[in-house]
Design a protein around this motif. Structure first.
Motif, PDB file in Angstrom:
ATOM      1  N   ASP A   1      -8.659   3.786  -7.046  1.00 22.33           N
ATOM      2  CA  ASP A   1      -7.501   3.379  -7.843  1.00 22.33           C
ATOM      3  C   ASP A   1      -7.913   2.220  -8.755  1.00 22.33           C
ATOM      4  O   ASP A   1      -8.282   1.148  -8.280  1.00 22.33           O
TER       5      ASP A   1
ATOM      6  N   GLU B   1     -10.304   3.671  -2.720  1.00 22.12           N
ATOM      7  CA  GLU B   1      -9.704   4.987  -2.984  1.00 22.12           C
ATOM      8  C   GLU B   1      -9.918   5.437  -4.426  1.00 22.12           C
ATOM      9  O   GLU B   1      -9.496   6.532  -4.803  1.00 22.12           O
TER      10      GLU B   1
ATOM     11  N   LEU C   1       0.824  -1.201   0.000  1.00 24.25           N
ATOM     12  CA  LEU C   1       0.000   0.000   0.000  1.00 24.25           C
ATOM     13  C   LEU C   1       0.866   1.261   0.000  1.00 24.25           C
ATOM     14  O   LEU C   1       0.583   2.229  -0.714  1.00 24.25           O
TER      15      LEU C   1
ATOM     16  N   ARG D   1       2.288   5.230  -8.374  1.00 26.14           N
ATOM     17  CA  ARG D   1       1.339   4.276  -8.941  1.00 26.14           C
ATOM     18  C   ARG D   1       1.999   3.428 -10.032  1.00 26.14           C
ATOM     19  O   ARG D   1       2.530   3.974 -11.004  1.00 26.14           O
TER      20      ARG D   1
ATOM     21  N   HIS E   1       0.887   4.030  -3.004  1.00 27.87           N
ATOM     22  CA  HIS E   1       0.576   5.441  -2.750  1.00 27.87           C
ATOM     23  C   HIS E   1       1.740   6.349  -3.148  1.00 27.87           C
ATOM     24  O   HIS E   1       1.533   7.491  -3.565  1.00 27.87           O
ATOM     25  N   ARG E   2       2.942   5.813  -3.010  1.00 25.17           N
ATOM     26  CA  ARG E   2       4.119   6.620  -3.320  1.00 25.17           C
ATOM     27  C   ARG E   2       4.248   6.848  -4.827  1.00 25.17           C
ATOM     28  O   ARG E   2       4.535   7.952  -5.275  1.00 25.17           O
TER      29      ARG E   2
ATOM     30  N   GLU F   1      -8.637  -1.800  -0.349  1.00 17.28           N
ATOM     31  CA  GLU F   1      -8.230  -0.439   0.013  1.00 17.28           C
ATOM     32  C   GLU F   1      -8.011   0.412  -1.227  1.00 17.28           C
ATOM     33  O   GLU F   1      -8.468   1.560  -1.310  1.00 17.28           O
ATOM     34  N   LEU F   2      -7.306  -0.128  -2.205  1.00 17.70           N
ATOM     35  CA  LEU F   2      -7.024   0.627  -3.420  1.00 17.70           C
ATOM     36  C   LEU F   2      -8.302   0.934  -4.194  1.00 17.70           C
ATOM     37  O   LEU F   2      -8.495   2.047  -4.694  1.00 17.70           O
TER      38      LEU F   2
END
Length: 249
Positions: A73, A71, A39, A46, A43-44, A67-68
């Motif tokens: 993503d 968000e 994760l 893509r 986030h850092r 989670e992604l």
């Protein structure tokens, strides 16, 4: 530019072997050992595609996927799983994964599935500025009323908008993953025509995984759960020994 892969696998031997194989195949790989770091890396920066092991300590691959997706993503995700039951595979698709490979796997199969995911991502039409503004404002339009051409394929009460990647059945919007959408679109555009397994694999995955693969059957089963009404006939029908067909009767 080489494609970037974020690989999360807690088994050190598998992680190192797959990282080396992907690197030799021309990918730029970031390899991590758990879901927390996956994760953080996602986030850092893509990646173009994620490869996630399902069973990892702490945050597992399914939770990373959830989670992604929560968000927003939409990066394509390939799951690696040692779980062979259909329900386990469905759990991965339900979490938002686009495809999966069952361990032990042939690395060539991983390459083929990654190529297919990236091809589908490359040909996805981006919404125009007006569509993007509508989405940003949270406005949800209804299904198109008319389909004067193949921009909005429809059949058997199903209507699709490929540009927006949205689909409806009898006015009810369906929540579909990328792979589910493309499989349904293929069936809708060929409604009434029996499509054999090899044709579907080639059009959706770009690779025929052979008669022993259950990949297509899993996706069809999952689509049926989202499409069919209780007591109503199945829209996607199985033609034993051949393939599948979409028809209303």
């Amino acid at each position: 530019m080489p494609r970037t892969v974020l690989l999360a696998e807690d088994d050190r031997a598998i992680r190192h072997a797959l990282e080396r194989a992907l690197t030799l195949e021309g990918y730029r790989v970031t390899a991590v050992a758990d879901g927390v770091e996956a994760l953080a890396q996602a986030h850092r920066r893509r990646p173009d595609v994620l490869v996630l092991d399902v069973m990892m300590p702490g945050i597992d691959g399914l939770q990373v996927c959830r989670e992604l997706r929560a968000e927003g993503d939409a990066t394509p995700i390939l799951m690696l799983t040692a779980l062979v039951e259909t329900a386990d595979r469905i759990a991965g698709l339900d979490a938002g994964a686009d495809d999966y490979v069952v361990k032990p796997f042939d690395v060539e199969e991983v390459f083929a599935r990654l190529r297919a995911l990236l091809r589908r991502t490359d040909r996805t039409d981006r919404p125009d500025p007006a569509e993007r503004a509508e989405a940003d404002a949270g406005v949800r339009s209804a299904a198109p009323e008319e389909a004067p051409d193949d921009r909005y394929p429809q059949a058997a009460g199903l209507r699709m908008d490929p540009r927006a990647r949205r689909a409806w059945r009898d006015g009810r919007e369906l929540e579909l993953t990328r792979t589910e959408f493309e499989l349904l679109e293929l069936l809708v555009r060929n409604a009434g025509t029996v499509l054999d397994h090899a044709t579907i694999y080639d059009r959706i995955w770009g690779y025929d995984f052979g008669p022993g693969s259950k990949n297509l059957a899993v996706y069809v089963g999952y689509l049926r759960r989202k499409l069919d009404h209780p007591g109503a006939p199945q829209l996607i029908q199985t033609v034993r020994g051949v393939g599948y067909v979409l028809r209303a009767d």
